[in-house]
Design a protein around this motif. Structure first.
Motif, short mmCIF file in Angstrom:
data_model
loop_
_atom_site.label_atom_id
_atom_site.label_comp_id
_atom_site.label_asym_id
_atom_site.label_seq_id
_atom_site.Cartn_x
_atom_site.Cartn_y
_atom_site.Cartn_z
N ARG A 1 14.35 0.51 -4.85
CA ARG A 1 13.25 -0.44 -4.83
C ARG A 1 12.51 -0.33 -6.16
O ARG A 1 12.62 0.67 -6.86
CB ARG A 1 12.27 -0.13 -3.67
CG ARG A 1 12.87 -0.25 -2.29
CD ARG A 1 13.21 -1.71 -1.98
NE ARG A 1 13.73 -1.92 -0.67
CZ ARG A 1 15.01 -2.07 -0.37
NH1 ARG A 1 15.92 -2.00 -1.30
NH2 ARG A 1 15.40 -2.29 0.87
N PRO A 2 11.73 -1.34 -6.52
CA PRO A 2 11.00 -1.27 -7.80
C PRO A 2 10.00 -0.11 -7.82
O PRO A 2 9.43 0.24 -6.79
CB PRO A 2 10.27 -2.60 -7.88
CG PRO A 2 10.52 -3.34 -6.62
CD PRO A 2 11.46 -2.55 -5.78
N LEU A 3 9.81 0.47 -9.00
CA LEU A 3 8.83 1.55 -9.14
C LEU A 3 7.42 1.05 -8.91
O LEU A 3 6.59 1.77 -8.34
CB LEU A 3 8.94 2.19 -10.52
CG LEU A 3 10.19 3.03 -10.76
CD1 LEU A 3 10.20 3.54 -12.20
CD2 LEU A 3 10.28 4.18 -9.79
N ILE B 1 12.58 9.23 -2.46
CA ILE B 1 12.05 7.98 -3.03
C ILE B 1 13.23 7.05 -3.29
O ILE B 1 14.25 7.47 -3.84
CB ILE B 1 11.27 8.25 -4.33
CG1 ILE B 1 9.94 8.94 -4.01
CG2 ILE B 1 11.01 6.96 -5.10
CD1 ILE B 1 9.11 9.32 -5.23
N PRO B 2 13.10 5.78 -2.91
CA PRO B 2 14.19 4.83 -3.18
C PRO B 2 14.16 4.37 -4.65
O PRO B 2 13.68 3.29 -4.98
CB PRO B 2 13.89 3.67 -2.21
CG PRO B 2 12.42 3.74 -1.97
CD PRO B 2 12.04 5.19 -2.09
N LEU C 1 0.83 -1.22 0.00
CA LEU C 1 0.00 0.00 0.00
C LEU C 1 0.86 1.26 0.00
O LEU C 1 0.57 2.22 -0.73
CB LEU C 1 -0.94 0.00 1.21
CG LEU C 1 -2.07 -1.00 1.19
CD1 LEU C 1 -2.80 -1.01 2.53
CD2 LEU C 1 -3.03 -0.70 0.06
N HIS C 2 1.90 1.26 0.81
CA HIS C 2 2.80 2.41 0.89
C HIS C 2 3.49 2.65 -0.46
O HIS C 2 3.64 3.79 -0.90
CB HIS C 2 3.83 2.16 1.99
CG HIS C 2 4.73 3.31 2.29
ND1 HIS C 2 4.27 4.48 2.85
CD2 HIS C 2 6.06 3.46 2.15
CE1 HIS C 2 5.29 5.30 3.02
NE2 HIS C 2 6.39 4.72 2.60
N SER C 3 3.87 1.57 -1.11
CA SER C 3 4.54 1.67 -2.41
C SER C 3 3.61 2.22 -3.49
O SER C 3 4.01 3.05 -4.30
CB SER C 3 5.07 0.30 -2.80
OG SER C 3 5.67 0.34 -4.07
N PHE D 1 19.53 5.04 4.95
CA PHE D 1 18.49 5.64 4.12
C PHE D 1 17.10 5.35 4.71
O PHE D 1 16.30 6.26 4.89
CB PHE D 1 18.57 5.12 2.69
CG PHE D 1 17.47 5.65 1.81
CD1 PHE D 1 17.55 6.93 1.28
CD2 PHE D 1 16.34 4.89 1.55
CE1 PHE D 1 16.52 7.44 0.49
CE2 PHE D 1 15.31 5.40 0.76
CZ PHE D 1 15.41 6.67 0.24
N PHE D 2 16.80 4.08 5.00
CA PHE D 2 15.47 3.72 5.47
C PHE D 2 15.21 4.05 6.93
O PHE D 2 14.07 4.21 7.33
CB PHE D 2 15.18 2.24 5.18
CG PHE D 2 14.92 1.98 3.74
CD1 PHE D 2 13.76 2.43 3.13
CD2 PHE D 2 15.86 1.31 2.97
CE1 PHE D 2 13.53 2.21 1.78
CE2 PHE D 2 15.63 1.08 1.61
CZ PHE D 2 14.47 1.54 1.02
#
Length: 156
Positions: free
Chosen positions: A150-152, A141-142, A9-11, A90-91
């Motif tokens: 991370r994947p888009l 954004i990672p 959901l966050h992604s 980063f996270f």
């Protein structure tokens, strides 16, 4: 089981935030540069945009404080230990701090635009604050290709 669902959901909600920000920014730039009135539609889009930001932050906080294996609470050594490892830094620090700043910018811009005396000032305050928020979001954004990328589009 909750971690993958909230992360999913966050992604995906980030794209709702990005699309609403772009729509809001476009309307505000047209309003500012074209001297257009501040309309009910402008205010509603502003509310949806800020609400999407808020929801995204809430999901991020659930991940940060409860579910994610990449946050200081879930690591043995805490924040100090995570700072030495770029992905964990980063996270655990950079991403949440920058996103919190972007949320503050969006809220401040919304409040300032509501207090502005004339429509052009409302559009200008919202556009400038939203642009700053979007720059911060883009920095946090990672993105794929980065060491912490991370994947888009996260899969189902």
């Amino acid at each position: 089981m909750a971690y993958p669902a909230v992360l999913f959901l966050h992604s995906w909600l980030r794209w709702v935030v990005v699309v609403l920000c772009l729509l809001s920014l476009g309307r505000s730039l047209v309003g500012w540069l074209g001297g257009r009135e501040w309309t009910r539609a402008d205010r509603r889009l502003q509310l949806f945009t800020v609400s999407a930001f808020d929801t995204q932050m809430l999901l991020g906080l659930v991940l940060y404080f409860g579910l994610s294996p990449f946050t200081p609470r879930s690591l043995e050594g805490g924040l100090r230990a995570s700072l030495a490892i770029p992905t964990l830094r980063f996270f655990s620090l950079e991403h949440p701090a920058t996103m919190l700043l972007s949320l503050v910018c969006a809220h401040a811009a919304s409040a300032l635009s509501q207090r502005a005396p004339v429509p052009v000032s409302r559009h200008r305050a919202w556009a400038i604050g939203l642009l700053l928020a979007m720059v911060l979001v883009s920095l946090a954004i990672p993105w794929p290709g980065l060491p912490h990328g991370r994947p888009l589009l996260r899969g189902f």
